[in-house]
Motif scaffolding. Sequence first.
Motif, PDB file in Angstrom:
ATOM      1  N   VAL A  27      -3.694 -26.786  73.031  1.00 39.70           N
ATOM      2  CA  VAL A  27      -4.884 -26.319  72.328  1.00 39.70           C
ATOM      3  C   VAL A  27      -5.256 -27.343  71.258  1.00 39.70           C
ATOM      4  O   VAL A  27      -4.442 -28.175  70.850  1.00 39.70           O
ATOM      5  CB  VAL A  27      -4.654 -24.939  71.648  1.00 39.70           C
ATOM      6  N   TYR A  28      -6.525 -27.278  70.816  1.00 34.04           N
ATOM      7  CA  TYR A  28      -6.948 -28.113  69.696  1.00 34.04           C
ATOM      8  C   TYR A  28      -6.378 -27.536  68.403  1.00 34.04           C
ATOM      9  O   TYR A  28      -6.283 -26.312  68.256  1.00 34.04           O
ATOM     10  CB  TYR A  28      -8.473 -28.167  69.620  1.00 34.04           C
ATOM     11  N   PRO A  29      -5.982 -28.379  67.462  1.00 35.62           N
ATOM     12  CA  PRO A  29      -5.402 -27.870  66.208  1.00 35.62           C
ATOM     13  C   PRO A  29      -6.266 -26.827  65.516  1.00 35.62           C
ATOM     14  O   PRO A  29      -5.747 -25.868  64.940  1.00 35.62           O
ATOM     15  CB  PRO A  29      -5.274 -29.147  65.356  1.00 35.62           C
ATOM     16  N   SER A  30      -7.585 -26.968  65.569  1.00 36.34           N
ATOM     17  CA  SER A  30      -8.473 -26.014  64.896  1.00 36.34           C
ATOM     18  C   SER A  30      -8.490 -24.659  65.588  1.00 36.34           C
ATOM     19  O   SER A  30      -8.928 -23.663  65.013  1.00 36.34           O
ATOM     20  CB  SER A  30      -9.894 -26.576  64.835  1.00 36.34           C
ATOM     21  N   GLU A  31      -8.032 -24.606  66.838  1.00 34.58           N
ATOM     22  CA  GLU A  31      -8.080 -23.360  67.603  1.00 34.58           C
ATOM     23  C   GLU A  31      -6.700 -22.727  67.766  1.00 34.58           C
ATOM     24  O   GLU A  31      -6.571 -21.689  68.399  1.00 34.58           O
ATOM     25  CB  GLU A  31      -8.662 -23.631  69.005  1.00 34.58           C
ATOM     26  N   GLU A  32      -5.685 -23.350  67.212  1.00 32.88           N
ATOM     27  CA  GLU A  32      -4.329 -22.921  67.500  1.00 32.88           C
ATOM     28  C   GLU A  32      -4.013 -21.544  66.926  1.00 32.88           C
ATOM     29  O   GLU A  32      -4.177 -21.291  65.745  1.00 32.88           O
ATOM     30  CB  GLU A  32      -3.319 -23.931  66.957  1.00 32.88           C
ATOM     31  N   LYS A  33      -3.587 -20.662  67.810  1.00 32.43           N
ATOM     32  CA  LYS A  33      -3.103 -19.344  67.437  1.00 32.43           C
ATOM     33  C   LYS A  33      -1.836 -19.094  68.227  1.00 32.43           C
ATOM     34  O   LYS A  33      -1.661 -19.597  69.329  1.00 32.43           O
ATOM     35  CB  LYS A  33      -4.124 -18.253  67.764  1.00 32.43           C
ATOM     36  N   LYS A  34      -0.957 -18.289  67.683  1.00 33.79           N
ATOM     37  CA  LYS A  34       0.248 -17.945  68.420  1.00 33.79           C
ATOM     38  C   LYS A  34      -0.109 -17.039  69.600  1.00 33.79           C
ATOM     39  O   LYS A  34      -1.100 -16.307  69.574  1.00 33.79           O
ATOM     40  CB  LYS A  34       1.258 -17.279  67.496  1.00 33.79           C
ATOM     41  N   ILE A  35       0.711 -17.112  70.619  1.00 34.93           N
ATOM     42  CA  ILE A  35       0.501 -16.303  71.814  1.00 34.93           C
ATOM     43  C   ILE A  35       1.463 -15.126  71.792  1.00 34.93           C
ATOM     44  O   ILE A  35       2.639 -15.271  71.445  1.00 34.93           O
ATOM     45  CB  ILE A  35       0.703 -17.150  73.078  1.00 34.93           C
ATOM     46  N   THR A  36       0.951 -13.968  72.137  1.00 35.19           N
ATOM     47  CA  THR A  36       1.748 -12.744  72.124  1.00 35.19           C
ATOM     48  C   THR A  36       2.325 -12.448  73.502  1.00 35.19           C
ATOM     49  O   THR A  36       1.599 -12.444  74.495  1.00 35.19           O
ATOM     50  CB  THR A  36       0.886 -11.552  71.679  1.00 35.19           C
TER      51      THR A  36
END
Length: 203
Positions: free
Chosen positions: A165-174
Amino acid sequence: MKITCIESDYAHIGYVYLQPPFGKIPHPANCKLSQSIDISQIQIPFEKKPELGTYLDNMTMLPYSFRSGYHQEKFETEYGVDFDSSGYITGYEIGLSPTKFIKHIESQSYRLYESFWRNQTYHIFLLDEYSSVFSKNNMICPMNRKEDVYLIIQFVEPEALGVTVYPSEEKKITLIKALISAKPELYPLGYLLQPDFELFEDK
């Protein structure tokens, strides 16, 4: 519990039907699971385990529901998640290789427990190995504002699942590890205890 796994050249994807599916689900007739396992011997163990209520008390409870977290993009999921109109999860897609699927079946990782928690009886359906479900790093997430169904979830970094992912879009995955239910009309015990596992090849 109905769980399907599709073996593909591109991605191995499974689908977990947490609620009984409506109607007959069309699938190819080439189910391969019987090539690896004696299907007639598959069982989902059931056990009363009072101490699980204490384990759950010691886990962190998230302040938002799974659906609100999902829609408000507080986290990502591996693939799709399906909800009913009240926010209860009916099923979800999961990254699931045939090797891992067969291992879970043979080791009886898919199992059901009964325990007393939050002043009522709950049934806890494990969707991974016991130690992976009851890890101190996992959290509990309610399905909605009612205190009757929850999920045990794990937050993982995208890179751990091979997701870029792009750093600006990074979220953890559940990752969903277990279902905690006091709602047998939605998640019936008879359904949860009936193994309905399917493995298909899509090549």
